[in-house]
Design a protein around this motif. Structure first.
Motif, PDB file in Angstrom:
ATOM      1  N   PHE A   2       0.849  -1.180   0.000  1.00 53.56           N
ATOM      2  CA  PHE A   2       0.000   0.000   0.000  1.00 53.56           C
ATOM      3  C   PHE A   2       0.890   1.237   0.000  1.00 53.56           C
ATOM      4  CE2 PHE A   2      -2.361  -3.389   2.029  1.00 53.56           C
ATOM      5  CZ  PHE A   2      -3.596  -3.324   1.392  1.00 53.56           C
ATOM      6  N   VAL A   5      -2.097   4.736   3.223  1.00 51.16           N
ATOM      7  CA  VAL A   5      -3.230   4.265   4.010  1.00 51.16           C
ATOM      8  C   VAL A   5      -3.673   5.400   4.921  1.00 51.16           C
ATOM      9  CG1 VAL A   5      -4.022   2.635   5.772  1.00 51.16           C
ATOM     10  CG2 VAL A   5      -2.534   1.841   3.910  1.00 51.16           C
ATOM     11  N   LEU A  21       0.681  -2.758  10.137  1.00 51.93           N
ATOM     12  CA  LEU A  21       1.024  -2.585   8.723  1.00 51.93           C
ATOM     13  C   LEU A  21       2.466  -2.126   8.560  1.00 51.93           C
ATOM     14  CD1 LEU A  21      -2.131  -0.859   7.154  1.00 51.93           C
ATOM     15  CD2 LEU A  21      -1.465  -3.271   7.017  1.00 51.93           C
ATOM     16  N   VAL A  27       3.327  -0.858   3.865  1.00 53.30           N
ATOM     17  CA  VAL A  27       2.779   0.470   3.636  1.00 53.30           C
ATOM     18  C   VAL A  27       3.907   1.485   3.583  1.00 53.30           C
ATOM     19  CG1 VAL A  27       2.424   0.862   6.123  1.00 53.30           C
ATOM     20  CG2 VAL A  27       1.081   2.170   4.454  1.00 53.30           C
ATOM     21  N   LEU A  65      -6.076   2.874   0.588  1.00 52.88           N
ATOM     22  CA  LEU A  65      -6.983   2.240   1.530  1.00 52.88           C
ATOM     23  C   LEU A  65      -7.314   3.223   2.643  1.00 52.88           C
ATOM     24  CD1 LEU A  65      -8.360  -0.466   2.459  1.00 52.88           C
ATOM     25  CD2 LEU A  65      -6.289  -0.889   3.803  1.00 52.88           C
ATOM     26  N   ARG A 159      -8.199  -6.807  -1.323  1.00 50.91           N
ATOM     27  CA  ARG A 159      -7.266  -5.777  -0.845  1.00 50.91           C
ATOM     28  C   ARG A 159      -7.451  -5.539   0.653  1.00 50.91           C
ATOM     29  NH1 ARG A 159      -6.920   0.198  -3.485  1.00 50.91           N
ATOM     30  NH2 ARG A 159      -7.646  -1.019  -5.272  1.00 50.91           N
ATOM     31  N   ALA A 163      -4.787  -6.519   3.793  1.00 53.55           N
ATOM     32  CA  ALA A 163      -4.308  -5.599   4.826  1.00 53.55           C
ATOM     33  C   ALA A 163      -4.437  -6.226   6.209  1.00 53.55           C
ATOM     34  CB  ALA A 163      -5.100  -4.287   4.755  1.00 53.55           C
ATOM     35  N   CYS A 167      -1.614  -7.818   9.100  1.00 51.45           N
ATOM     36  CA  CYS A 167      -1.611  -7.530  10.543  1.00 51.45           C
ATOM     37  C   CYS A 167      -1.591  -8.807  11.374  1.00 51.45           C
ATOM     38  CB  CYS A 167      -2.847  -6.710  10.912  1.00 51.45           C
ATOM     39  SG  CYS A 167      -2.918  -5.075  10.163  1.00 51.45           S
TER      40      CYS A 167
END
Length: 301
Positions: A2, A5, A21, A27, A65, A159, A163, A167
């Motif tokens: 990503f 975010v 993340l 990210v 996101l 997607r 995410a 995590c």
């Protein structure tokens, strides 16, 4: 991966999402949006986010996101604020503990663009709040329930799932109605009961004496009464019908137990206790089995 975010509400839930993340390395930029300048400044100071958005328009520019991690009653207002700046490639999700009301709010606000909203609920938490409560492993090994709407594209659902998987969460799917029925029983009712018990004791004239002698059993049973009152007020009202049904069933159970106690029916009381004990043991065993590390292959190479 990503690139950007955006998190509305960088407290326990949103902050832990951001930390996880970042720890996973998936990210590039984390942007926070929130009601409290002090909380946002603290999230920035702790390194949970990379920047505090100057405006919602600034936050949404180039976002891959968006996570709404705010009390469920705020969902509609947040969607209204971000909709004018929602780009075609941005996916919005949430972490609300109720889903039917959230889906209804998304439909009312987003209309033909509701397909860009993928509802979700991470099944994890603590009784503490705010950016300082955020931890990197809050979701590790925990379930996250997605409740997609028919308009969601498969790629957008994937997607959001990716995410949460980054995590450490385990992805499950339910319909919004199934979700609310399940969690009225195993989450929303227990919170209501814990708040009610502590409030009842706190209002007694000898409350200080009672709390002085409350020990670990009381602490464990009422731990969740330390959670955010605002958040749980919103959850209780949002899932009112299902919660009322569960509360009525529980009141019937209490009435039955009261009758047994008044009649001195020890055998009946013990039967209820024993059934509860067996059910809880089976549940704990199932959890421990699911969370056990995989067996190591000890065969010779």
């Amino acid at each position: 991966m990503f690139n950007k975010v955006v998190i509305f509400g960088v407290g326990l839930i949103g902050g832990s999402f951001a930390r996880a993340l970042r720890h996973a390395g998936v990210v590039t930029t984390l942007v926070g949006v929130g009601r409290s300048p002090q909380a946002m400044a603290r999230a920035l100071e702790l390194g949970i986010i990379d920047q505090v958005a100057a405006s919602v328009q600034d936050a949404m520019a180039g976002a891959d996101l968006v996570l709404i991690a705010a009390p469920v009653a705020q969902t509609a207002a947040i969607l209204v604020s971000l909709l004018p700046y929602l780009e075609a490639g941005t996916v919005v999700t949430d972490a609300g503990s109720t889903k039917s009301d959230v889906v209804a709010a998304a439909r009312a606000v987003m209309k033909e663009r509701v397909g860009q909203f993928v509802p979700g609920h991470p099944i994890a938490g603590r009784e503490t709040n705010g950016p300082d409560a955020a931890i990197v492993d809050l979701y590790h090994g925990k379930k996250t329930v997605l409740t997609p709407v028919p308009e969601n594209a498969a790629g957008d659902i994937d997607r959001v799932a990716a995410a949460w998987s980054a995590c450490g969460a385990i992805i499950h799917r339910l319909t919004p109605q199934e979700h609310d029925t399940v969690f009225a029983s195993v989450s929303h009712l227990p919170h209501l009961l814990a708040y009610a018990l502590v409030d009842d004791i706190a209002r007694k004239p000898h409350a200080d004496l009672l709390f002085q002698y409350a020990a670990s059993g009381f602490r464990d049973f009422t731990r969740i009464a330390g959670s955010s009152p605002e958040m749980w007020r919103d959850i209780s009202l949002a899932n009112q019908a299902a919660l009322l049904g569960e509360l009525d069933a529980y009141l019937a159970q209490l009435t039955g137990l009261r009758t047994m106690l008044a009649n001195g029916d020890g055998a009946a009381i013990e039967a209820v206790y024993a059934n509860a004990q067996r059910a809880r043991c089976r549940w704990i065993e199932a959890i421990e089995t699911a969370e056990a590390p995989p067996a190591q292959d000890s065969s010779p190479e």
